[in-house]
Design a protein around this motif. Structure first.
Motif, short mmCIF file in Angstrom:
data_model
loop_
_atom_site.label_atom_id
_atom_site.label_comp_id
_atom_site.label_asym_id
_atom_site.label_seq_id
_atom_site.Cartn_x
_atom_site.Cartn_y
_atom_site.Cartn_z
N LYS A 125 0.84 -1.20 0.00
CA LYS A 125 0.00 0.00 0.00
C LYS A 125 0.88 1.25 0.00
CE LYS A 125 -3.91 1.98 2.44
NZ LYS A 125 -4.79 1.88 3.60
N ARG A 126 1.92 1.24 0.83
CA ARG A 126 2.83 2.39 0.92
C ARG A 126 3.57 2.56 -0.41
NH1 ARG A 126 2.83 6.92 3.11
NH2 ARG A 126 4.88 7.81 3.34
N SER A 127 3.94 1.44 -1.04
CA SER A 127 4.63 1.48 -2.32
C SER A 127 3.74 2.13 -3.39
CB SER A 127 4.99 0.06 -2.74
OG SER A 127 5.39 0.01 -4.08
N GLY A 128 2.44 1.78 -3.36
CA GLY A 128 1.50 2.36 -4.31
C GLY A 128 1.36 3.86 -4.11
N VAL A 129 1.31 4.31 -2.86
CA VAL A 129 1.19 5.74 -2.56
C VAL A 129 2.40 6.48 -3.11
CG1 VAL A 129 1.25 7.42 -0.66
CG2 VAL A 129 -0.27 5.46 -0.54
N LYS A 130 3.59 5.92 -2.90
CA LYS A 130 4.81 6.58 -3.37
C LYS A 130 4.91 6.57 -4.90
CE LYS A 130 7.67 6.22 0.70
NZ LYS A 130 9.01 5.94 1.20
N ALA A 131 4.43 5.49 -5.51
CA ALA A 131 4.48 5.39 -6.97
C ALA A 131 3.60 6.46 -7.62
CB ALA A 131 4.05 4.01 -7.43
N MET A 132 2.51 6.82 -6.96
CA MET A 132 1.59 7.83 -7.50
C MET A 132 2.17 9.25 -7.40
SD MET A 132 -0.93 6.17 -8.65
CE MET A 132 -2.20 7.38 -8.91
N ARG A 133 3.25 9.42 -6.69
CA ARG A 133 3.86 10.75 -6.52
C ARG A 133 4.71 11.16 -7.72
NH1 ARG A 133 6.17 10.15 -0.41
NH2 ARG A 133 4.16 10.13 0.64
N GLY A 134 4.94 10.24 -8.60
CA GLY A 134 5.81 10.54 -9.75
C GLY A 134 5.21 11.61 -10.63
N GLY A 135 6.04 12.13 -11.54
CA GLY A 135 5.59 13.19 -12.44
C GLY A 135 4.56 12.66 -13.44
N VAL A 136 3.80 13.58 -14.01
CA VAL A 136 2.77 13.23 -14.98
C VAL A 136 3.41 13.09 -16.36
CG1 VAL A 136 0.59 13.95 -16.01
CG2 VAL A 136 1.07 14.47 -13.62
N LYS A 137 3.10 11.98 -17.09
CA LYS A 137 3.66 11.75 -18.41
C LYS A 137 2.58 11.99 -19.46
CE LYS A 137 7.03 8.42 -16.84
NZ LYS A 137 7.43 7.04 -16.82
N PHE A 138 2.90 12.82 -20.42
CA PHE A 138 1.96 13.09 -21.51
C PHE A 138 2.38 12.28 -22.74
CE2 PHE A 138 1.82 16.97 -18.93
CZ PHE A 138 0.47 17.00 -18.66
N ASP A 139 1.40 11.71 -23.48
CA ASP A 139 1.71 10.92 -24.68
C ASP A 139 1.77 11.75 -25.91
OD1 ASP A 139 1.98 8.52 -23.36
OD2 ASP A 139 -0.17 8.12 -23.43
#
Length: 139
Positions: A125-139
C-alpha cells in the motif's frame, strides 16, 4: 539483622547511615533538626548477597549506584528521623527483593503467517502511494 527474605538477611554493620537536614516540611524545626536519612549499602562487597543477586541489584539501582558499587538511598518523606530511617531500610529491602528473581530468558519466536501478510500488505500500500507521486507523463 535486617530480614529481606527467608534466605537473605543483611547485617546492620553493612549499612552506613548519615543524618542530614531535610528539604521538606518541618516548620521552624527544618533548619535545626537533621531528620533526613542517607543510607549507604555496598552491594559489591556485601557478604549477605549471592553474586548474581548483587549484579542484578546494581543494575536495578540505576542512578542510586555510585561508581564504587555503593547504593545511596535518601529518605526525607517524614518529619522524624526514626520514620525516615525505617523508610530508607524498607526501600533498600524492596530493591533487593526485586533483584532476587533471575530474569526470564527470552524464547525466540517466529512471526505468524497473518502478521507477515499484514506487514506485506502495508508495504504494498505504501509502495503504491509513493508510486503515485511521480511526475505526470503526456503521450
Amino acid at each position: 539483622m535486617i530480614r529481606i527474605t527467608d534466605e537473605i538477611e543483611l547485617d546492620e554493620s553493612e549499612i552506613e547511615e548519615t543524618f542530614i537536614r531535610s528539604s521538606g516540611p518541618g516548620g521552624q524545626n527544618v533548619n535545626k533538626v537533621s531528620s533526613a536519612v542517607q543510607l549507604r549499602f555496598d552491594a559489591r562487597r556485601s557478604r549477605a548477597l549471592p553474586d548474581a543477586v548483587a549484579v542484578r541489584l546494581m543494575r536495578l539501582a540505576g542512578s542510586k549506584l555510585t561508581q564504587d558499587g555503593v547504593i545511596v538511598i535518601t529518605a526525607q518523606r517524614h518529619r522524624d528521623q526514626a520514620r525516615n530511617r525505617a523508610d530508607a531500610v524498607e526501600r533498600l529491602a524492596e530493591l533487593i527483593r526485586a533483584a532476587i528473581p533471575p530474569p526470564i530468558p527470552r524464547r525466540a519466536t517466529k512471526p505468524t503467517k497473518a502478521s507477515k501478510e499484514r506487514r506485506l500488505d502495508g508495504k504494498a500500500k505504501r509502495s503504491g502511494v509513493k508510486a503515485m507521486r511521480g511526475g505526470v507523463k503526456f503521450d
